[in-house]
Design a protein around this motif. Structure first.
Motif: not given
Length: 520
Positions: A126-130
């Motif tokens: 998983n990759i998160c863009v915040r």
């Protein structure tokens, strides 16, 4: 004096008694402390044993978790392969100096700046863009953290190379914006010493040299002469296909559909290679003529799509071969070598009269060797081959013209790059939605990769992502492209067969059983 002397005598008598009492008391205290120390040591030993047992249990659980995770990944990859899904991996690069965007280096990565890290590594899937506007998590088959080395990336690529020798085409392409690390992932560092050909592996080597090295290692385990490799290197520049190994790299080339339905470019130079050094020497030669220019985003911005194709030519199993003449047939087909025992063989003289000629044993042995060589050459010519392709693609990066600051010819290059990448996204969208028409011919890039994208190859897309805030639009577009690619279900990948098997015709392809012998 006598009284004092008596007191001193009595004290002298009491001193040994007091000393003995003190020694006894000291021994008692020492024995008590010794027992306490032994008790504590025993407790420490028990605790140490417990810690060791807990550590062993933790190691066992960790190993079991790793095995189960690997097994789940293998089953997932098998399911993806049966469905024909495109495998998508994400690689998040670390923050670099040029991400500061002409600001003070002390502010690199600081919250509120354009170099703030907004794309985060969550775990290996998983990759998160915040950001203030986005809070999204993207899931892929594998995600690489910014600290993972080139070796970790290739460990996931390596199993696909075995399929290449099993008769399947393989395609690995790097996708992402300018400066996201695509060329680093595929080739290695931009430092000249890392690009130079080398017999020995380098820790910063990318997928292309590592895959080549692994491919030759696998071939060494096969029978000698059963596999050969050819390499071609082309670039798609301004929607034109250019041969980087040709003496005239500016010449344009056209795609042709063969009789077996496979796309090919017969005018492109193809070189036979037998080791990693020769392959990387050709790659280095091609890179010298590949279009590159500096932009405001990246100093070594690729202006074309690089495609390195390794074609493996494998000898097909013997049951695919056509019928060949035996050595007895060859010897009786007018060779005029006579008997094998050195007897006289009749030949025709000048006037047509029969004359006898005697052959020596050495001459007969040489003739037999010549017959054997002729037979081997004939068998090799008649034995069909299987051609499988490993396509290694370093796509040019998508870029925002306003951010890169390109003008003139570079602006035209950026326009063609963005159009071809948009065409690639359209093709994946059409495949994901199972449309009747897939627009492969909208771009030379998609037309060239039609076999790989359309289901005739095992395809892996490596998404290269920049972590900084200034690239958030391009990063979201890249991650969204990977999500669309994962939705494509192309069906099981086709295994390659000899072209002669598909084209064969005549009596041998239409053999009918004998009714008489069948009834008997």
């Amino acid at each position: 004096m006598k009284t004092e002397l008596g007191k001193m005598r009595s004290l002298a008598k009491e001193i040994p008694l007091q000393f003995a009492h003190c020694v006894k008391r000291a021994n008692s205290v020492m024995h008590h402390h010794q027992e306490a120390l032994e008790s504590h040591s025993s407790n420490v030993t028990v605790l140490a044993d417990q810690v060791a047992q807990l550590q062993q249990n933790l190691d066992d659980v960790t190993d079991k978790l790793g095995r189960e995770k690997k097994r789940r990944q293998e089953l997932h990859n098998l399911l993806m392969e049966l469905r024909g899904n495109i495998r998508v991996h994400g690689r998040l690069r670390p923050l670099m100096e040029f991400d500061a965007d002409n600001q003070d280096m002390a502010s690199l990565g600081r919250p509120g700046t354009r170099s703030e890290v907004v794309v985060h590594f969550v775990d290996d899937e998983n990759i998160c863009v915040r950001t203030s506007k986005h809070n999204k998590v993207f899931e892929y088959e594998r995600v690489y953290s910014p600290t993972e080395k080139q070796e970790s990336v290739f460990d996931e690529v390596q199993p696909m190379l075995t399929s290449l020798l099993d008769g399947y085409n393989v395609c690995i392409m790097a996708y992402g914006q300018t400066g996201s690390g695509k060329t680093h992932t595929m080739l290695g560092s931009h430092r000249d010493e890392d690009y130079n050909p080398s017999h020995d592996p380098h820790p910063d080597e990318g997928v292309i040299p590592r895959a080549t090295r692994e491919l030759f290692r696998l071939i060494e385990e096969k029978p000698e002469g059963s596999h050969t490799i050819e390499v071609s290197i082309v670039e798609v520049y301004n929607n034109d296909i250019r041969d980087l190994l040709s003496r005239d790299p500016n010449a344009k080339h056209d795609l042709i559909t063969g009789g077996d339905g496979q796309l090919s470019i017969p005018t492109v130079t193809s070189k036979s290679v037998d080791n990693v050094y020769s392959v990387m020497t050709l790659v280095q030669y091609g890179l010298r003529t590949r279009r590159e220019s500096a932009t405001m985003v990246h100093e070594h911005s690729s202006r074309s799509h690089l495609i390195v194709t390794l074609t493996v030519v494998s000898r097909a199993p013997s049951f695919f071969a056509t019928k060949s003449m035996s050595s007895a047939d060859l010897s009786s087909s007018g060779s005029g070598f006579g008997g094998a025992d050195g007897r006289q063989t009749p030949t025709l003289g000048k006037k047509g009269r029969a004359q006898s000629q005697t052959w020596t044993p050495d001459q007969l042995q040489g003739m037999q060797l010549s017959l054997q060589q002729q037979q081997q050459q004939q068998q090799q010519q008649q034995q069909p081959v299987i051609r499988t392709k490993l396509q290694l693609v370093d796509l040019a990066g998508s870029e925002c013209v306003g951010m890169s600051g390109v003008k003139g010819a570079a602006l035209r290059e950026a326009s063609f790059i963005n159009k071809s990448l948009s065409a690639l996204a359209d093709v994946l969208g059409a495949l994901a939605e199972h449309r009747t028409h897939v627009p492969y011919r909208n771009s030379r890039l998609t037309h060239f990769l039609q076999d790989s994208i359309g289901g005739d190859a095992k395809l892996l897309v490596l998404l290269c992502v920049s972590p900084a805030q200034r690239y958030i639009s391009e990063s979201l577009q890249c991650l969204g492209f990977g999500q669309r690619a994962r939705q494509v279900q192309r069906g099981p990948t086709k295994r390659r067969l000899p072209s002669s098997v598909e084209k064969i015709s005549g009596p041998e392809s239409s053999i009918k059983p004998r009714t008489g012998s069948a009834s008997k």
